[in-house]
Scaffold this motif. Structure first.
Motif, short mmCIF file in Angstrom:
data_model
loop_
_atom_site.label_atom_id
_atom_site.label_comp_id
_atom_site.label_asym_id
_atom_site.label_seq_id
_atom_site.Cartn_x
_atom_site.Cartn_y
_atom_site.Cartn_z
N ALA A 113 0.85 -1.21 0.00
CA ALA A 113 0.00 0.00 0.00
C ALA A 113 0.88 1.25 0.00
CB ALA A 113 -0.93 -0.01 1.22
N LEU A 114 1.90 1.27 0.85
CA LEU A 114 2.78 2.46 0.90
C LEU A 114 3.51 2.64 -0.43
CD1 LEU A 114 4.24 2.14 4.52
CD2 LEU A 114 2.77 3.98 3.65
N SER A 115 3.95 1.53 -1.03
CA SER A 115 4.64 1.62 -2.32
C SER A 115 3.71 2.22 -3.38
CB SER A 115 5.09 0.23 -2.80
OG SER A 115 5.85 -0.40 -1.81
N LEU A 116 2.46 1.74 -3.40
CA LEU A 116 1.50 2.27 -4.38
C LEU A 116 1.24 3.75 -4.13
CD1 LEU A 116 -0.93 -0.79 -4.36
CD2 LEU A 116 0.18 0.12 -6.41
N LEU A 117 1.12 4.13 -2.86
CA LEU A 117 0.85 5.54 -2.54
C LEU A 117 2.01 6.43 -2.98
CD1 LEU A 117 -0.83 5.24 0.99
CD2 LEU A 117 -1.92 5.89 -1.17
N LEU A 118 3.24 5.96 -2.79
CA LEU A 118 4.40 6.76 -3.20
C LEU A 118 4.43 6.94 -4.72
CD1 LEU A 118 7.24 5.47 -0.87
CD2 LEU A 118 5.98 7.60 -0.71
N ASN A 119 4.00 5.90 -5.43
CA ASN A 119 3.99 6.00 -6.90
C ASN A 119 2.79 6.76 -7.43
OD1 ASN A 119 6.36 4.66 -7.17
ND2 ASN A 119 5.48 2.69 -7.76
N HIS A 120 1.80 7.03 -6.55
CA HIS A 120 0.58 7.75 -6.97
C HIS A 120 0.31 8.88 -5.98
CE1 HIS A 120 0.31 3.79 -8.82
NE2 HIS A 120 -0.31 4.41 -9.81
N PRO A 121 1.12 9.96 -6.02
CA PRO A 121 0.99 11.03 -5.02
C PRO A 121 -0.40 11.65 -4.97
CG PRO A 121 2.63 11.58 -6.73
CD PRO A 121 2.21 10.18 -6.97
N GLN A 122 -1.14 11.63 -6.13
CA GLN A 122 -2.47 12.24 -6.09
C GLN A 122 -3.40 11.44 -5.18
OE1 GLN A 122 -1.25 10.37 -8.45
NE2 GLN A 122 -2.85 9.08 -9.34
N VAL A 123 -3.19 10.11 -5.12
CA VAL A 123 -4.01 9.26 -4.23
C VAL A 123 -3.60 9.53 -2.77
CG1 VAL A 123 -4.59 6.88 -3.61
CG2 VAL A 123 -4.28 7.48 -6.01
N LEU A 124 -2.30 9.65 -2.54
CA LEU A 124 -1.79 9.94 -1.19
C LEU A 124 -2.37 11.27 -0.69
CD1 LEU A 124 0.12 9.23 1.14
CD2 LEU A 124 1.98 10.24 -0.13
N ASN A 125 -2.37 12.29 -1.57
CA ASN A 125 -2.89 13.60 -1.15
C ASN A 125 -4.38 13.54 -0.86
OD1 ASN A 125 -0.42 14.73 -1.36
ND2 ASN A 125 -0.69 15.46 -3.47
N LYS A 126 -5.12 12.75 -1.67
CA LYS A 126 -6.58 12.63 -1.45
C LYS A 126 -6.83 11.95 -0.10
CE LYS A 126 -10.66 11.08 -4.00
NZ LYS A 126 -11.17 10.48 -5.21
N LYS A 128 -4.82 11.96 2.49
CA LYS A 128 -4.43 12.93 3.53
C LYS A 128 -5.55 13.96 3.76
CE LYS A 128 0.11 14.93 4.50
NZ LYS A 128 0.58 13.98 5.44
N ALA A 129 -6.12 14.42 2.65
CA ALA A 129 -7.20 15.43 2.74
C ALA A 129 -8.40 14.83 3.47
CB ALA A 129 -7.60 15.90 1.34
N GLU A 130 -8.73 13.57 3.16
CA GLU A 130 -9.88 12.93 3.83
C GLU A 130 -9.65 12.87 5.34
OE1 GLU A 130 -12.45 9.07 2.83
OE2 GLU A 130 -10.53 8.52 3.71
N ILE A 131 -8.42 12.48 5.71
CA ILE A 131 -8.10 12.34 7.14
C ILE A 131 -8.13 13.72 7.82
CG2 ILE A 131 -6.27 11.66 8.77
CD1 ILE A 131 -5.50 9.47 6.71
N SER A 254 -2.46 6.51 10.09
CA SER A 254 -1.66 7.31 11.03
C SER A 254 -0.40 7.84 10.35
CB SER A 254 -1.25 6.48 12.25
OG SER A 254 -2.39 5.93 12.85
N LEU A 255 0.24 6.99 9.55
CA LEU A 255 1.45 7.45 8.84
C LEU A 255 1.09 8.60 7.90
CD1 LEU A 255 3.21 4.05 7.98
CD2 LEU A 255 4.09 5.85 9.47
N THR A 256 -0.03 8.45 7.20
CA THR A 256 -0.45 9.49 6.25
C THR A 256 -0.80 10.77 6.99
OG1 THR A 256 -1.39 7.72 4.92
CG2 THR A 256 -2.07 9.94 4.34
N GLN A 257 -1.45 10.63 8.14
CA GLN A 257 -1.86 11.82 8.90
C GLN A 257 -0.65 12.59 9.45
OE1 GLN A 257 -3.57 11.14 12.78
NE2 GLN A 257 -4.73 13.06 12.74
N CYS A 258 0.32 11.86 9.98
CA CYS A 258 1.39 12.52 10.75
C CYS A 258 2.65 12.85 9.95
CB CYS A 258 1.80 11.64 11.93
SG CYS A 258 0.48 11.36 13.08
N PHE A 259 2.87 12.15 8.85
CA PHE A 259 4.16 12.29 8.17
C PHE A 259 4.02 12.65 6.70
CE2 PHE A 259 4.68 9.33 11.70
CZ PHE A 259 5.74 9.91 12.38
N GLU A 260 5.06 13.33 6.21
CA GLU A 260 5.21 13.49 4.75
C GLU A 260 5.96 12.25 4.30
OE1 GLU A 260 3.77 15.77 3.30
OE2 GLU A 260 3.54 17.38 4.76
#
Ligand code: HEM
Length: 302
Positions: A113-126, A128-131, A254-260
């Motif tokens: 999941a983390l690997s996919l999120l790093l390769n798809h920053p727009q998903v990671l940002n979405k 983060k915004a939801e959280i 939690s990782l998404t909420q607290c960290f870049e």
């Protein structure tokens, strides 16, 4: 011991796929038997340690046993009242089943999941915004928040679709003659399901090679029939499903909420899979983690 056990468990046996080639696995058979003996000694020591603790600490209060004690002590207590069922071997089996079933599967899903999120920053940002919209910056994500974070759940589902930790599920044996997809299956046949192929089949999934968590929007849990079964199906399906999705949700959330979260360089994270029973990454994920400025105060208190 756990690492060795998981390595041996993860090595595919050619004899399981092509029974007449069983002899190619002779060395593995020998290694497994040797390991089983070593493991028996360690488990017996652990069991005796807990038996002693039970004697010293007592534990006649049946209710608090179930809630407060380690599982092995609960099982040992049950052994006192039902010795014919809770034999030492059964207790070993339950503990091993839980160790094997729970550790690698959840850890691998988080790594994918983390690997996919790093390769798809727009998903990671979405995500983060939801959280941030739901929780804000004054407190940390809690288990009760997970029901209000549907996009995070979509990310977990899409990860489990593309990279199911058990891509062939677990071998089962037909207890009766039966027919599967028009094929006659005699009683006693080992049945394996190519789950990865089902979950990545372009005939049933639109653009299956793309990471698109949105495809799960509006879907309750991961339950969309037999085209998605990362936890198996039916009465032998994974009993840890609820726990696993909560642990993965809490960790990734939690990782998404607290960290870049950032890649270590400009290249995409390598998504090559390693051979084996479990779907592991060929190259372990490396990731740069920096506390988010808005969360600094809370991260400091951790
Ligand atoms: C992402 C995480 C996980 C995945 C993808 C997963 C997947 C599976 C699958 C595919 C099976 C086999 C189902 C079948 O026989 O068809 C299974 C069985 C099992 N899982 Fe999980 N699992 C996960 C996490 C866990 C956790 C956290 C636990 C325990 C705390 C657990 C405990 C078990 C046990 C005990 C079985 C054997 C059940 C039986 O034979 O009746 N699993 N799991």
């Amino acid at each position: 011991m756990l690492a060795k056990m998981l390595r041996l468990f993860n090595d595919a046996c050619i004899g399981d796929m092509v029974p007449c080639l069983w002899w190619l696995d002779w060395w593995k058979d020998r290694e497994l038997k040797r390991f089983e003996a070593e493991r028996g000694v360690v488990l017996r020591e652990v069991m005796e340690e807990h038996r002693e603790k039970l004697k010293v600490e007592g534990g006649d209060d049946g209710k608090s046993m179930v809630v407060m004690k380690p599982l092995i002590q609960v099982l040992l207590k049950l052994q006192e009242s039902e010795p014919e069922y809770y034999k030492d071997d059964i207790i070993f089996g339950i503990i091993l089943d839980l160790l094997i079933g729970s550790s690698d599967t959840s850890a691998e899903t988080m790594e994918w999941a983390l690997s996919l999120l790093l390769n798809h920053p727009q998903v990671l940002n979405k995500a983060k915004a939801e959280i941030n919209n739901h929780i804000g910056y004054e407190r940390l994500l809690e288990e009760s928040d997970l029901n209000h974070l549907p996009y995070l759940r979509c990310i977990i589902n899409e990860t489990l679709r593309m990279y199911p930790p058990a891509p062939n599920l677990v071998p089962h044996e037909s207890s009766e003659d039966c027919t599967v997809g028009g094929y006659h299956i005699p009683r006693g046949t080992m049945l394996q399901i190519n789950l990865w192929a089902i979950q990545n089949d372009p005939k049933i999934w639109d653009d299956p090679t793309s990471f698109r968590p949105e495809r799960f929007e509006g879907v309750e849990g991961h339950k969309i029939g037999y085209k998605m079964m990362p936890f198996g199906s039916g009465r032998r399906s994974c009993p840890g499903e609820g726990l696993a999705t909560r642990i993965i949700g809490l960790t990734i959330g939690s990782l998404t909420q607290c960290f870049e979260l950032e890649k270590v360089d400009h290249n995409l994270v390598d998504m090559t899979t390693a051979p084996g029973f479990n779907l592991q990454k060929a190259k372990p994920l490396k990731i740069l983690v920096r506390p988010c400025s808005a969360m600094m105060k809370l991260v400091d208190q951790m």
